[in-house]
Design a protein around this motif. Structure first.
Motif, PDB file in Angstrom:
ATOM      1  N   GLY A 122       7.221 -15.048 -10.483  1.00  0.00           N
ATOM      2  CA  GLY A 122       7.157 -13.809  -9.694  1.00  0.00           C
ATOM      3  C   GLY A 122       5.750 -13.467  -9.247  1.00  0.00           C
ATOM      4  O   GLY A 122       4.772 -14.048  -9.706  1.00  0.00           O
ATOM      5  N   LEU A 123       5.677 -12.536  -8.345  1.00  0.00           N
ATOM      6  CA  LEU A 123       4.403 -12.139  -7.755  1.00  0.00           C
ATOM      7  C   LEU A 123       3.913 -10.809  -8.319  1.00  0.00           C
ATOM      8  O   LEU A 123       4.712  -9.924  -8.633  1.00  0.00           O
ATOM      9  N   ILE A 124       2.604 -10.708  -8.422  1.00  0.00           N
ATOM     10  CA  ILE A 124       1.969  -9.429  -8.707  1.00  0.00           C
ATOM     11  C   ILE A 124       1.216  -9.038  -7.443  1.00  0.00           C
ATOM     12  O   ILE A 124       0.345  -9.779  -6.983  1.00  0.00           O
ATOM     13  N   GLY A 125       1.576  -7.929  -6.856  1.00  0.00           N
ATOM     14  CA  GLY A 125       0.891  -7.473  -5.645  1.00  0.00           C
ATOM     15  C   GLY A 125      -0.027  -6.318  -5.986  1.00  0.00           C
ATOM     16  O   GLY A 125       0.338  -5.442  -6.759  1.00  0.00           O
ATOM     17  N   ILE A 126      -1.241  -6.339  -5.440  1.00  0.00           N
ATOM     18  CA  ILE A 126      -2.181  -5.244  -5.661  1.00  0.00           C
ATOM     19  C   ILE A 126      -2.606  -4.736  -4.300  1.00  0.00           C
ATOM     20  O   ILE A 126      -3.164  -5.481  -3.504  1.00  0.00           O
ATOM     21  N   THR A 127      -2.352  -3.479  -4.040  1.00  0.00           N
ATOM     22  CA  THR A 127      -2.672  -2.971  -2.714  1.00  0.00           C
ATOM     23  C   THR A 127      -4.003  -2.240  -2.692  1.00  0.00           C
ATOM     24  O   THR A 127      -4.384  -1.584  -3.647  1.00  0.00           O
ATOM     25  N   GLN A 128      -4.680  -2.385  -1.578  1.00  0.00           N
ATOM     26  CA  GLN A 128      -5.968  -1.746  -1.326  1.00  0.00           C
ATOM     27  C   GLN A 128      -5.886  -0.994  -0.006  1.00  0.00           C
ATOM     28  O   GLN A 128      -5.275  -1.487   0.933  1.00  0.00           O
ATOM     29  N   PRO A 129      -6.555   0.136   0.099  1.00  0.00           N
ATOM     30  CA  PRO A 129      -6.572   0.803   1.397  1.00  0.00           C
ATOM     31  C   PRO A 129      -7.363   0.030   2.456  1.00  0.00           C
ATOM     32  O   PRO A 129      -7.113   0.189   3.637  1.00  0.00           O
ATOM     33  N   ARG A 130      -8.312  -0.794   2.055  1.00  0.00           N
ATOM     34  CA  ARG A 130      -9.148  -1.451   3.051  1.00  0.00           C
ATOM     35  C   ARG A 130      -9.053  -2.960   2.964  1.00  0.00           C
ATOM     36  O   ARG A 130      -9.069  -3.532   1.880  1.00  0.00           O
ATOM     37  N   GLU A 200      -7.097   7.830  -2.965  1.00  0.00           N
ATOM     38  CA  GLU A 200      -7.495   7.995  -1.571  1.00  0.00           C
ATOM     39  C   GLU A 200      -6.384   8.579  -0.718  1.00  0.00           C
ATOM     40  O   GLU A 200      -6.643   9.117   0.352  1.00  0.00           O
ATOM     41  N   ARG A 201      -5.155   8.426  -1.183  1.00  0.00           N
ATOM     42  CA  ARG A 201      -4.008   9.019  -0.511  1.00  0.00           C
ATOM     43  C   ARG A 201      -3.987   8.679   0.982  1.00  0.00           C
ATOM     44  O   ARG A 201      -3.820   9.548   1.831  1.00  0.00           O
ATOM     45  N   GLU A 440      -4.172  11.725   3.855  1.00  0.00           N
ATOM     46  CA  GLU A 440      -4.184  11.347   5.263  1.00  0.00           C
ATOM     47  C   GLU A 440      -2.905  11.760   5.991  1.00  0.00           C
ATOM     48  O   GLU A 440      -2.924  12.064   7.177  1.00  0.00           O
ATOM     49  N   ILE A 441      -1.813  11.792   5.284  1.00  0.00           N
ATOM     50  CA  ILE A 441      -0.531  12.085   5.934  1.00  0.00           C
ATOM     51  C   ILE A 441      -0.543  13.486   6.561  1.00  0.00           C
ATOM     52  O   ILE A 441       0.214  13.778   7.475  1.00  0.00           O
TER      53      ILE A 441
END
Ligand code: CDP
Ligand code: MG
Length: 725
Positions: A122-130, A200-201, A440-441
């Motif tokens: 399986g995959l581990i995903g790590i999200t970044q705003p930039r 950072e929202r 930001e929303i």
């Protein structure tokens, strides 16, 4: 730019650096007020940093001798590894809080992989705003894993992906994971999703959180398919964990104890009108007077970074012999991946590194060796003015940061030892700042995200979000999508809308590209759209050299305006150095004549070559999508301007204005009077009708990226008929 005047002043003031250095000792600082950003207002905090501490963060040999695995073990997070893994194993959702630099982003995915939480494949995903953070983190963690990027550790950002069959840890932008939902609504390939920099929202983070909550209900819920449960880890550098925890039904909060040394904070005695100039002077005061240690300067954006870079280089050359060398390292979102290495490299002995960064260096990326922080107190903020003028528009304005950002910035100086932060604003200004930045929303345009959600069968208004967006922003986005033909009058997604969503582009650009199909000009519109989608403007607005840059680019100028001028420049670039458009694949590695000729050409014409190269890679990606969507990427109309303009007008229909009898331009779909931006080839021209890429609001409303279109176009643009309907 309306800031031209200010820039000129800045340039003049900079003629006398020595004078400033001599009589202006710390005039921007040194009122000696320490405050809350340091946890332990250090007893050793004095207005002059004690010299014997210099070794702590000077050209320290320590990291160089320790192996990369040793460095990993020394990170603050390493001590709590077992407990942390146990918590994440035990909980569906974990909120992880920790100081910047404690090792969250680089270590947690590796811990989870090594603990088997990603299962066998399986995959581990790590999200970044930039994106730049995703790229550099993937490179670092791949190194730690002893594998090339694209092996165990890969990345995915818009227009660029490096993942292989064996990839288990994937650094990606929050936007990319959002796009993956289109093809895999339950993110079933992922065993763990780590949402990093959640504080950072960003809009995309918020949308992702809402979707993760939905996915958890399906994949982990009682009725759901329990064979493939999902784990979510929310990571944040600030103390706002409760809100995330509450959102995920009181998820467990885990704290990583960081290593934060005291930071002595100085505020400016008076407000600074020209922060670039103030930063310049403060840097040289530190450089001349203070012990070794690198300097990190926070600036709002790329232009300021480039201008300060040039100014520092200019004055560094005039320093007396024997003064330490200055190494300027810029760091901003649009920076090419390979340039990132310089930021982490050890500072050569006897030199002082000066990192010029946007708020990317606040929490996303930790830079070793920093002992001094200079904080301008400014950041660029995107803000959508819904309904304010016509359809509403995005603004990207330099604004004051929030107190939370100011504290983060100061904290960057105390990573490896006691540090110093020079705020170029007063203590009163600090107290007057908002406590935290707005999500930001609540302040951004929503059309692109709404289109994606609609493709998922979701409705922005019905989604369970941490903060619900403004009604006006929602209706403005709906109107935009309707005018572009992505929605029908019942708000249902159209074929066109689906096709638009397939392109990783803002809706107007996707619409222009799709319009090129019937007009036979896909090749040209691809060229134009790729440049517009790049992360910086193509033409360098050369401040005091404005005259020279306009002159140098004169030969590209197309009578129809900026879009075709830009196309001419792209074509001219492709023709330089014997490398035609087809030479692009080998270009990155090519070191020969063609490469340097192109570089020289770009310099001579005040064209940003980095943007041209970025645009080429964007174009290559878009060509792939074109093939799937039935567009012939080679379809060309040669020099025939009208089809290209008409295609663009389809996308920019909302951004059209007509010449009024009094010589001003008035929006077609709004009430605003717009002025053509002075940087445009159309500035001062009077033509019956224009389209433009964007409005920028300074002291008045300027249209930027302007082309002249025949008035007859309006009859053939669906948007206008729709509005009439
Ligand atoms: O996420 P968090 O702020 O807690 O820390 P991190 O990003 O995991 O960084 C841990 C350490 O790795 C820091 O000391 C960074 O300087 C180092 N690092 C690096 O050397 N090169 C990178 N590309 C990223 C991080
Ligand atoms: Mg981090």
């Amino acid at each position: 730019m309306s800031e031209g005047g200010k820039q000129q002043r800045t340039q003049q003031k900079r003629q006398q650096p020595q004078a400033n250095l001599d009589n202006g000792q710390h005039q921007a600082s040194q009122d000696g007020t320490a405050n809350g950003a340091s946890k332990r207002p250090g007893p050793q905090a004095t207005s002059t940093p004690p010299r014997k501490k210099a070794r702590l963060s000077g050209p320290a040999p320590a990291p160089a001798v320790s192996s990369i695995q040793e460095q990993r073990r020394l990170l603050p997070i390493a001590k709590g590894r077992e407990a942390l893994v146990a918590e994440i194993r035990a909980n569906e959702v974990t909120v992880l809080l920790g100081e910047t630099g404690s090792g969250k982003t680089t270590q947690v995915p590796q811990y989870l992989l090594e603990a088997g939480l990603a299962g066998a494949a399986g995959l581990i995903g790590i999200t970044q705003p930039r994106r730049v953070a995703a790229l550099s983190l993937a490179a670092r963690v791949a190194l730690e894993q002893g594998a090339p990027v694209g092996g165990t550790v890969g990345y995915a950002v818009r227009f660029d992906e490096r993942c292989g069959a064996g990839t288990r840890i994937k650094y990606m932008t929050d936007g990319m994971l959002g796009r993956e939902l289109l093809g895999d609504p339950l993110l079933s390939r992922y065993k763990v999703v780590v949402v990093d920099e959640a504080h950072e929202r960003t809009l995309r983070t918020d949308l992702l959180l809402a979707n993760l909550k939905r996915i958890l209900r399906v994949r982990n819920g009682e009725s759901g398919d329990n064979r493939n449960p999902l784990k979510v880890v929310i990571m944040s550098a600030t103390l706002d964990a409760e809100k995330f925890s509450r959102f995920f039904s009181n998820a467990k909060i885990v704290y990583v104890k960081g290593r934060q040394h005291p930071v002595k904070i100085f505020h400016a005695v008076q407000g600074q009108t020209d922060y670039v100039d103030a930063a310049l002077r403060t840097f040289f005061q530190i450089h001349v007077d203070q012990p070794p240690g690198d300097v990190l300067v926070f600036l709002p954006g790329q232009e300021d970074i480039e201008s300060l870079d040039a100014a520092i280089m200019l004055f560094a050359r005039q320093l007396p012999a024997g003064a330490p060398e200055v190494l300027v390292v810029p760091m901003f979102a649009a920076l090419a991946g390979e340039k990132m290495g310089r930021i982490f490299g050890a500072t050569p002995r006897g030199a002082r590194k000066c990192i010029l960064a946007t708020n990317i260096a606040e929490t996303s990326i930790t830079i070793p060796g920093v002992r001094y922080v200079i904080d301008t107190g400014k950041a660029k903020e995107k803000r959508f003015l819904a309904g304010a003028v016509g359809g509403g528009f995005d603004t990207l304005l330099t604004r004051d940061i929030a107190r939370a950002n100011a504290m983060q910035r100061a904290g960057r100086a105390g990573r490896e030892g006691p540090g110093f932060c020079y705020r170029l604003y007063t203590e009163d200004a600090f107290r007057a700042m908002a406590p935290a930045a707005e999500p930001e929303i609540l302040r951004t345009g929503l059309a692109g995200s709404m289109l994606q959600l609609l493709c998922l069968g979701q409705d922005l208004q019905e989604l369970e979000l941490m903060d619900a967006p403004d009604v006006e922003a929602v209706s403005s986005a709906l109107r935009t999508l309707f005018l572009l033909g992505a929605l029908d009058s019942t708000r249902a997604l159209t074929e066109m809308g689906r096709a638009m969503a397939a392109f990783p582009l803002e809706p107007p650009l996707a619409r222009a590209l799709l319009a090129s199909k019937e007009l036979g000009c896909t090749a040209e519109v691809l060229d134009i759209v790729s440049v517009l989608a790049a992360s910086a403007p193509l033409f360098i607005d050369a401040g005091e050299q404005r005259g020279a840059s306009v002159e140098a680019r004169r030969k590209f100028v197309h009578p129809a305006g900026d879009h075709l001028t830009l196309l001419n420049a792209v074509h001219a670039y492709a023709a330089v150095g014997g490398g035609g458009a087809d030479a692009k694949e080998t270009e990155e590695k090519e070191e020969g004549v063609g490469r340097s000729a192109r570089k020289e050409w770009a310099r001579a014409h005040f064209v940003n070559e980095r943007v041209l190269r970025e645009a080429r890679s964007i174009r290559a990606q878009l060509v792939g999508v074109c093939a799937r969507e039935g567009l012939d990427a080679r379809a060309s109309v040669g020099d025939d301007a009208d089809p290209m303009l008409l295609a663009l007008a389809h996308g920019l229909a909302q951004n059209a204005a007509l010449l009024m009898p009094d010589g001003t331009y008035k929006q077609v779909m709004g009430q605003a009077i717009v002025k053509i931006h002075p940087s445009s080839t159309m500035a001062d021209k009077k033509v019956p009708a224009i389209i433009y890429n964007e409005l920028v609001y300074t002291n008045q409303i300027y249209a930027r990226g302007v082309s002249s279109i025949p008035k007859s176009f309006f009859a053939s643009l669906g948007a206008f008929n729709r509005r009439a309907a």
